[in-house]
Scaffold this motif. Structure first.
Motif, PDB file in Angstrom:
ATOM      1  N   ASP A  46       1.039  -1.285  -0.127  1.00 38.27           N
ATOM      2  CA  ASP A  46      -0.196  -0.207   0.453  1.00 38.27           C
ATOM      3  C   ASP A  46       0.730   1.017   0.341  1.00 38.27           C
ATOM      4  OD1 ASP A  46      -2.392  -1.445   0.025  1.00 38.27           O
ATOM      5  OD2 ASP A  46      -2.825  -0.918   2.144  1.00 38.27           O
ATOM      6  N   THR A  47       2.155   1.201   0.747  1.00 39.94           N
ATOM      7  CA  THR A  47       2.517   2.118   1.139  1.00 39.94           C
ATOM      8  C   THR A  47       3.797   2.572  -0.752  1.00 39.94           C
ATOM      9  OG1 THR A  47       3.648   2.035   2.895  1.00 39.94           O
ATOM     10  CG2 THR A  47       4.835   3.156   1.904  1.00 39.94           C
ATOM     11  N   ILE A  48       4.068   1.599  -1.343  1.00 40.89           N
ATOM     12  CA  ILE A  48       4.708   1.894  -2.661  1.00 40.89           C
ATOM     13  C   ILE A  48       3.352   2.643  -3.720  1.00 40.89           C
ATOM     14  CG2 ILE A  48       5.546   0.207  -4.248  1.00 40.89           C
ATOM     15  CD1 ILE A  48       7.318   0.783  -1.992  1.00 40.89           C
ATOM     16  N   CYS A  49       1.897   1.543  -3.724  1.00 41.88           N
ATOM     17  CA  CYS A  49       1.243   2.029  -4.874  1.00 41.88           C
ATOM     18  C   CYS A  49       1.344   3.674  -3.757  1.00 41.88           C
ATOM     19  CB  CYS A  49      -0.605   1.919  -4.153  1.00 41.88           C
ATOM     20  SG  CYS A  49       0.240  -0.454  -5.073  1.00 41.88           S
ATOM     21  N   GLY A  54       1.403   9.265  -5.999  1.00 38.06           N
ATOM     22  CA  GLY A  54       1.799  10.755  -5.644  1.00 38.06           C
ATOM     23  C   GLY A  54       2.719  11.148  -6.362  1.00 38.06           C
ATOM     24  N   LEU A  55       3.304  10.415  -7.238  1.00 35.30           N
ATOM     25  CA  LEU A  55       4.285  10.511  -7.783  1.00 35.30           C
ATOM     26  C   LEU A  55       3.768  10.882  -9.031  1.00 35.30           C
ATOM     27  CD1 LEU A  55       7.694  11.008  -9.086  1.00 35.30           C
ATOM     28  CD2 LEU A  55       7.674   8.742  -9.739  1.00 35.30           C
ATOM     29  N   VAL A  56       2.745  10.290  -9.837  1.00 38.48           N
ATOM     30  CA  VAL A  56       2.007  10.312 -11.353  1.00 38.48           C
ATOM     31  C   VAL A  56       1.213  11.412 -10.870  1.00 38.48           C
ATOM     32  CG1 VAL A  56       0.223   9.382 -12.416  1.00 38.48           C
ATOM     33  CG2 VAL A  56       2.289   8.101 -11.235  1.00 38.48           C
ATOM     34  N   THR A  61       0.325  17.461 -12.837  1.00 35.43           N
ATOM     35  CA  THR A  61       0.192  18.923 -12.251  1.00 35.43           C
ATOM     36  C   THR A  61       1.385  19.448 -12.898  1.00 35.43           C
ATOM     37  OG1 THR A  61      -1.179  18.091  -9.965  1.00 35.43           O
ATOM     38  CG2 THR A  61       0.094  20.098 -10.384  1.00 35.43           C
ATOM     39  N   ALA A  62       2.743  19.189 -12.779  1.00 36.07           N
ATOM     40  CA  ALA A  62       3.819  19.637 -13.006  1.00 36.07           C
ATOM     41  C   ALA A  62       4.315  19.867 -14.964  1.00 36.07           C
ATOM     42  CB  ALA A  62       5.636  18.722 -12.504  1.00 36.07           C
TER      43      ALA A  62
END
Length: 103
Positions: A46-49, A54-56, A61-62
């Motif tokens: 779950d932490t990895i997901c 979050g990165l995606v 957004t960037a």
């Protein structure tokens, strides 16, 4: 009537003061999880997901913000070039008309 007297019945599972006026002992981690399973740490996948999501989200957004900034800069450069062409057109002498002589 109970509220008017100022004494409330004990809440099930609530920590009650220890006799003698001391504070209640701190619950152990296992006791906290037993009372509320949502307090348990998340599994590693779950932490990895969450990290990947979050990165995606950050990259999307960037990219969107970068595209807006790039378009604004392109528009500014285009307007500057157009203004430079207009200024160059006013500064140059009028074109000389070439007429064919009927001699």
């Amino acid at each position: 009537a109970i509220l008017a007297q100022g004494a409330l019945p004990p809440i099930a599972g609530a920590w009650q003061p220890v006799r003698g006026g001391g504070a209640a002992p701190m619950p152990t981690h296992a006791e906290v999880i037993a009372q509320n399973p949502l307090e348990a740490p998340a599994p590693w996948w779950d932490t990895i997901c969450f990290a990947i999501n979050g990165l995606v989200a950050f990259l999307l957004t960037a990219c969107a913000l970068g595209t807006v900034v790039w378009c604004c800069l392109r528009a500014i450069v285009g307007v500057e070039r157009m203004e430079d062409r207009w200024a160059a057109g006013r500064a140059s002498p009028p074109p000389v008309e070439k007429r064919a002589h009927a001699e």
